[in-house]
Design a protein around this motif. Structure first.
Motif, PDB file in Angstrom:
ATOM      1  N   LEU A 329      54.421  17.448 -21.332  1.00  0.00           N
ATOM      2  CA  LEU A 329      53.974  16.140 -20.864  1.00  0.00           C
ATOM      3  C   LEU A 329      52.821  15.632 -21.717  1.00  0.00           C
ATOM      4  CD1 LEU A 329      54.305  14.005 -18.595  1.00  0.00           C
ATOM      5  CD2 LEU A 329      52.599  15.289 -17.293  1.00  0.00           C
ATOM      6  N   GLU A 330      51.885  16.498 -22.073  1.00  0.00           N
ATOM      7  CA  GLU A 330      50.755  16.100 -22.911  1.00  0.00           C
ATOM      8  C   GLU A 330      51.229  15.679 -24.304  1.00  0.00           C
ATOM      9  OE1 GLU A 330      47.377  19.025 -20.876  1.00  0.00           O
ATOM     10  OE2 GLU A 330      48.497  19.677 -22.648  1.00  0.00           O
ATOM     11  N   LEU A 331      52.169  16.426 -24.854  1.00  0.00           N
ATOM     12  CA  LEU A 331      52.711  16.057 -26.170  1.00  0.00           C
ATOM     13  C   LEU A 331      53.381  14.692 -26.112  1.00  0.00           C
ATOM     14  CD1 LEU A 331      54.208  19.550 -27.042  1.00  0.00           C
ATOM     15  CD2 LEU A 331      52.440  18.406 -28.397  1.00  0.00           C
ATOM     16  N   CYS A 332      54.186  14.476 -25.070  1.00  0.00           N
ATOM     17  CA  CYS A 332      54.891  13.202 -24.941  1.00  0.00           C
ATOM     18  C   CYS A 332      53.934  12.048 -24.678  1.00  0.00           C
ATOM     19  CB  CYS A 332      55.921  13.281 -23.823  1.00  0.00           C
ATOM     20  SG  CYS A 332      57.314  14.379 -24.161  1.00  0.00           S
ATOM     21  N   ALA A 333      52.789  12.332 -24.059  1.00  0.00           N
ATOM     22  CA  ALA A 333      51.833  11.271 -23.731  1.00  0.00           C
ATOM     23  C   ALA A 333      51.238  10.634 -24.975  1.00  0.00           C
ATOM     24  CB  ALA A 333      50.715  11.829 -22.848  1.00  0.00           C
ATOM     25  N   LEU A 334      51.188  11.358 -26.087  1.00  0.00           N
ATOM     26  CA  LEU A 334      50.627  10.817 -27.319  1.00  0.00           C
ATOM     27  C   LEU A 334      51.672  10.143 -28.200  1.00  0.00           C
ATOM     28  CD1 LEU A 334      48.150  12.439 -26.408  1.00  0.00           C
ATOM     29  CD2 LEU A 334      47.823  13.142 -28.777  1.00  0.00           C
ATOM     30  N   LEU A 335      52.916  10.184 -27.769  1.00  0.00           N
ATOM     31  CA  LEU A 335      53.983   9.528 -28.513  1.00  0.00           C
ATOM     32  C   LEU A 335      54.203   8.125 -27.969  1.00  0.00           C
ATOM     33  CD1 LEU A 335      56.353  12.617 -28.746  1.00  0.00           C
ATOM     34  CD2 LEU A 335      55.010  11.614 -30.620  1.00  0.00           C
ATOM     35  N   ALA A 336      55.154   7.411 -28.542  1.00  0.00           N
ATOM     36  CA  ALA A 336      55.401   6.032 -28.137  1.00  0.00           C
ATOM     37  C   ALA A 336      56.209   5.982 -26.841  1.00  0.00           C
ATOM     38  CB  ALA A 336      56.157   5.299 -29.251  1.00  0.00           C
ATOM     39  N   PRO A 337      56.108   4.887 -26.072  1.00  0.00           N
ATOM     40  CA  PRO A 337      56.933   4.732 -24.865  1.00  0.00           C
ATOM     41  C   PRO A 337      58.363   4.341 -25.224  1.00  0.00           C
ATOM     42  CG  PRO A 337      55.536   2.805 -25.141  1.00  0.00           C
ATOM     43  CD  PRO A 337      55.139   3.776 -26.231  1.00  0.00           C
ATOM     44  N   GLU A 338      58.957   5.119 -26.086  1.00  0.00           N
ATOM     45  CA  GLU A 338      60.327   4.946 -26.556  1.00  0.00           C
ATOM     46  C   GLU A 338      61.036   6.281 -26.367  1.00  0.00           C
ATOM     47  OE1 GLU A 338      61.469   2.109 -27.682  1.00  0.00           O
ATOM     48  OE2 GLU A 338      59.590   0.992 -27.886  1.00  0.00           O
ATOM     49  N   PRO A 339      62.372   6.297 -26.447  1.00  0.00           N
ATOM     50  CA  PRO A 339      63.072   7.589 -26.334  1.00  0.00           C
ATOM     51  C   PRO A 339      62.524   8.612 -27.324  1.00  0.00           C
ATOM     52  CG  PRO A 339      64.644   5.787 -26.246  1.00  0.00           C
ATOM     53  CD  PRO A 339      63.316   5.165 -26.575  1.00  0.00           C
ATOM     54  N   ILE A 340      62.156   9.778 -26.791  1.00  0.00           N
ATOM     55  CA  ILE A 340      61.591  10.851 -27.610  1.00  0.00           C
ATOM     56  C   ILE A 340      62.675  11.885 -27.846  1.00  0.00           C
ATOM     57  CG2 ILE A 340      59.844  12.676 -27.713  1.00  0.00           C
ATOM     58  CD1 ILE A 340      58.225  10.972 -25.664  1.00  0.00           C
ATOM     59  N   HIS A 385      57.313   6.417 -18.956  1.00  0.00           N
ATOM     60  CA  HIS A 385      56.734   5.086 -18.796  1.00  0.00           C
ATOM     61  C   HIS A 385      55.372   5.060 -19.487  1.00  0.00           C
ATOM     62  CE1 HIS A 385      54.958   1.539 -16.890  1.00  0.00           C
ATOM     63  NE2 HIS A 385      56.204   1.161 -16.610  1.00  0.00           N
ATOM     64  N   ARG A 386      55.040   3.942 -20.079  1.00  0.00           N
ATOM     65  CA  ARG A 386      53.802   3.845 -20.858  1.00  0.00           C
ATOM     66  C   ARG A 386      52.558   4.126 -19.997  1.00  0.00           C
ATOM     67  NH1 ARG A 386      53.071  -0.189 -24.109  1.00  0.00           N
ATOM     68  NH2 ARG A 386      55.253  -0.767 -24.340  1.00  0.00           N
ATOM     69  N   LEU A 387      52.613   3.823 -18.694  1.00  0.00           N
ATOM     70  CA  LEU A 387      51.442   4.076 -17.861  1.00  0.00           C
ATOM     71  C   LEU A 387      51.353   5.530 -17.425  1.00  0.00           C
ATOM     72  CD1 LEU A 387      51.123   0.833 -15.728  1.00  0.00           C
ATOM     73  CD2 LEU A 387      50.205   1.385 -17.990  1.00  0.00           C
ATOM     74  N   VAL A 388      52.477   6.219 -17.321  1.00  0.00           N
ATOM     75  CA  VAL A 388      52.422   7.676 -17.134  1.00  0.00           C
ATOM     76  C   VAL A 388      51.733   8.296 -18.343  1.00  0.00           C
ATOM     77  CG1 VAL A 388      53.772   9.787 -16.904  1.00  0.00           C
ATOM     78  CG2 VAL A 388      54.481   7.741 -15.678  1.00  0.00           C
ATOM     79  N   GLN A 389      52.113   7.847 -19.525  1.00  0.00           N
ATOM     80  CA  GLN A 389      51.474   8.355 -20.737  1.00  0.00           C
ATOM     81  C   GLN A 389      49.975   8.056 -20.747  1.00  0.00           C
ATOM     82  OE1 GLN A 389      54.221   6.197 -23.417  1.00  0.00           O
ATOM     83  NE2 GLN A 389      54.691   8.188 -24.333  1.00  0.00           N
ATOM     84  N   ALA A 390      49.614   6.829 -20.387  1.00  0.00           N
ATOM     85  CA  ALA A 390      48.195   6.457 -20.394  1.00  0.00           C
ATOM     86  C   ALA A 390      47.408   7.294 -19.399  1.00  0.00           C
ATOM     87  CB  ALA A 390      48.048   4.966 -20.074  1.00  0.00           C
ATOM     88  N   ALA A 391      47.974   7.533 -18.213  1.00  0.00           N
ATOM     89  CA  ALA A 391      47.278   8.326 -17.199  1.00  0.00           C
ATOM     90  C   ALA A 391      47.087   9.773 -17.665  1.00  0.00           C
ATOM     91  CB  ALA A 391      48.053   8.289 -15.886  1.00  0.00           C
ATOM     92  N   VAL A 392      48.094  10.331 -18.309  1.00  0.00           N
ATOM     93  CA  VAL A 392      47.985  11.708 -18.815  1.00  0.00           C
ATOM     94  C   VAL A 392      46.959  11.765 -19.942  1.00  0.00           C
ATOM     95  CG1 VAL A 392      49.220  13.595 -19.960  1.00  0.00           C
ATOM     96  CG2 VAL A 392      50.324  12.309 -18.116  1.00  0.00           C
ATOM     97  N   ARG A 393      46.975  10.779 -20.837  1.00  0.00           N
ATOM     98  CA  ARG A 393      45.983  10.750 -21.925  1.00  0.00           C
ATOM     99  C   ARG A 393      44.563  10.662 -21.375  1.00  0.00           C
ATOM    100  NH1 ARG A 393      49.595   6.971 -24.305  1.00  0.00           N
ATOM    101  NH2 ARG A 393      48.184   5.253 -23.779  1.00  0.00           N
TER     102      ARG A 393
END
Length: 672
Positions: A329-340, A385-393
């Motif tokens: 999850l942490e790795l994905c949080a620093l990537l783009a909100p696009e399919p990884i 979702h971009r906000l899941v990523q932002a919250a984890v970051r």
């Protein structure tokens, strides 16, 4: 109608009895009109009127009761959201499924935290309240506390002193007298945690159950509706209605930044309303400080709920059950909100301490994120979702953030194609990974991955240049050059940055800026690389094309010829890099007006590319258009067909509005 009929019949009975009394008193031999039938056959008429009167008197109060049903009773149903927006089709679908002929009594509304599952269920309850006699709302986030709510519910239903082991069947049994009923279990976990609280057997047919949940796995227990974020139209509608002076244009941009997540949009409206922040100022804050802004702004009905903490409970559960999933999850949080692409991690298993190397461990690690609603899983990708990523970051300590970025830089550098011009499959892979490269390299790099960051930036700019996106390629390459020069001792890498930067300026019609960059790149590479290095050939070919644009054709020709010789010696006569040298040399001859010499060079470059690339590859399209322009100058009628083929390739690969496509279409129109 029945009340009117009953009154009429009662009136006739009174008339009948009165007529008999009149007959007895008057002794008349005949009555006027139809009344004479009563005089002649009084008992027949009486027998006919009696059953009709009974039917009328019985039906009238029954119909009255149907028209005035008792008011529905609600238990802990939250207040209705007066700002509820959209979801009309979903509400209709929910109603249709709950009342379908298949007797579906239980439905799970599944979706990401903050997507509006609870609001949807509550709105459904109010919208169809008249269809139920009893509606209850149960907080199911903590399964251990559901039983105590059922005890309270039992009291509401008039059941006193019910034991905890009997409360569930007693409540559902009592609800038989209140059907149709509806119970909403809000924020339920896995079905197993609520099984003993859900109706079963005959009890399930007496009412309807809605479970809102972030967790997958409900399809075996209930029908499932997957609730997505708002449509952009719904997002804009909410913001424009809630925020004074909000324009549709600014609302659209705010919704884009917030990923159309309903909770985030409500939070944004709350922030602007409380602080009297203009929409434009809020958008600026959101764009520059997303991680900070998702912790600010209150909802009127849920003041303690903010996007920043929305997923903390799920993450804490992962920390206990599957720590490798937290790392993913942490790795994905620093990537783009696009399919990884998941092979980004399986190709570099060390970034997850070996979890990606074991297929079973890897599958359950990825599945844990999807199962808790933190990500959507595709066949070979994850989307957050971009906000899941932002919250984890926002929750990551600085040292974890740095380490994560270092590992991602290494994984991406191993995953992206480096030979962008020579690898026929480079384009689709770069299109898949480019958003993630941009996301990971956008900030100042940690010292541990500065060199890898510079290479990623240059390769990204090379790819963008290869598809004709010169403007976004320029700042990426300039950053790569700045990083490499700051590191020192990287003359070869600095040379690669310089020559790419020269190519960008050349294609931006700035040959005077491109020339010193190309000349410096050539000097650096000649000083630190072998004399027959293909990198020197690239420098020579690039400089030759720049000199042509500056009108120095005499100086350009020997450079282009030397580049062709170097690449033919290094790669052989049929390598894609040779085709680039052929095109560069052909350009020199075209600028010299020697079209006849240029044509066979272009034709050879086309044959090489058609043999090495897919039929619709951009490099084939580019050379087709080049050949079409030269043949048109020679009045060759085949030019038009070549131009059409080239334009079609660019249209397919770049889209109708891309500048290179528009140039190709203009050429086709000229050749008609």
């Amino acid at each position: 109608m029945w009340r009117t009929l009953a009154g009429a019949v009662a009136g006739l009975l009174v008339l009948f009895v009165g007529s008999l009394a009149f007959n007895a008193a008057s002794g008349q031999s005949r009555w006027p009109g139809p009344l004479d039938l009563v005089r002649v056959h009084p008992w027949v008429v009486l027998l006919a009127l009696i059953p009709i009167s009974f039917i009328g008197l019985w039906q009238a109060p029954r119909r009255d009761r149907t028209q005035d049903p008792p008011a529905p009773v609600t238990y802990r149903l939250p207040p209705r959201n007066t700002n509820f927006t959209g979801r009309d089709a979903t509400l209709r679908e929910l109603r249709q499924r709950l009342t379908s002929a298949n007797d579906v009594a239980m439905l799970a509304v599944h979706g990401l935290g903050g997507v509006g599952k609870t609001q949807l269920a509550v709105e459904y309850a109010y919208r169809y309240l008249s269809k139920y006699r009893f509606v209850a709302f149960v907080d199911a986030e903590h399964p251990d506390l559901v039983a105590s709510q059922f005890v309270s519910l039992a009291g509401e239903l008039g059941l006193a002193e019910v034991s905890s082991d009997q409360v569930v069947p007693r409540v559902y049994g009592k609800l038989r007298d209140r059907r149709p009923w509806l119970i909403i279990f809000d924020n339920g976990e896995k079905p197993g945690t609520l099984t003993h609280m859900l109706p079963s057997g005959d009890l399930a047919g007496n009412g309807q159950v809605i479970v809102t949940t972030r967790v997958s796995g409900w399809s075996s227990r209930a029908d499932v509706i997957d609730l997505d974020v708002f449509t952009r139209r719904e997002s804009v509608e909410l913001l424009v209605r809630r925020v004074p002076d909000m324009t549709a244009t600014v609302a659209d941009r705010i919704a884009e930044q917030l990923g159309d997540l309903p909770l985030a949009l409500e939070q944004a409206a709350g922030y602007m309303g409380y602080n009297h922040t203009t929409p434009e100022a809020y958008l600026t804050l959101l764009t520059s400080r997303l991680e900070d802004m998702i912790a600010r702004g209150e909802l009127t009905d849920r003041p303690t709920v903010v996007v920043a903490t929305l997923w903390q409970l799920s993450v804490r559960r992962l920390e206990t059950d599957r720590p490798q999933a937290v790392r993913l999850l942490e790795l994905c949080a620093l990537l783009a909100p696009e399919p990884i692409p998941l092979d980004l991690f399986t190709g570099s298993p060390e970034v997850l301490n070996g979890a990606a190397a074991d297929p079973l461990v890897w599958d359950t690690t990825v599945g844990a994120l999807a199962g808790l609603g933190l990500a959507r899983r595709g066949d070979a990708s994850l989307v957050l979702h971009r906000l899941v990523q932002a919250a984890v970051r926002a929750a990551m300590p600085d040292e974890v953030h740095t380490d994560t970025r270092v590992q991602l830089c290494r994984a991406l550098l191993a995953a992206v194609p480096h030979d962008i011009n020579g690898d026929p499959d480079a384009r689709p892979r770069w299109q898949e990974l480019l958003p993630h490269v941009i996301a990971v390299t956008k900030d100042e790099p940690p010292a541990e991955c500065a060199a890898q960051t510079a290479v990623l930036l240059r390769l990204a700019s090379e790819f963008l240049l290869s598809i004709g996106d010169r403007s976004p390629a320029l700042p990426l390459c300039e950053r790569a050059l700045a990083i490499d020069e700051s590191l020192g001792g990287r003359d070869a890498e600095v040379g690669f940055d310089l020559i790419t930067l020269a190519q960008i300026h050349r294609d931006l019609a700035a040959p005077e800026r491109a020339r010193p960059l190309a000349e410096r790149a050539l000097r650096l590479h000649e000083s630190c690389l072998p004399a027959d290095s293909p990198a020197i050939a690239t420098d020579l070919a690039t400089l030759a094309r720049i000199l042509c644009l500056l009108g120095e054709h005499g100086a350009a020709q020997p450079l282009a010829e030397r580049a062709l010789q170097l690449d033919e010696a290094a790669y052989g006569p049929d390598d894609p890099y040779v085709s680039f040298d052929l095109v560069a040399l052909a350009n020199v001859h075209v600028d010299l007006g020697d079209y006849a010499t240029a044509v066979p060079l272009i034709s050879r470059a086309l044959r090489i590319r058609e043999a090495r690339y897919a039929p619709d590859h951009l490099y084939i399209g580019y050379v087709l258009l080049f050949k079409a322009r030269v043949l048109h100058t020679l009045n060759d009628p085949t030019a038009a067909d070549l131009a059409r083929r080239g334009a079609q390739i660019l249209h397919t690969q770049l889209g109708r509005t891309h500048p290179k496509t528009e140039e190709a279409v203009a050429l086709v129109n000229r050749l008609r």
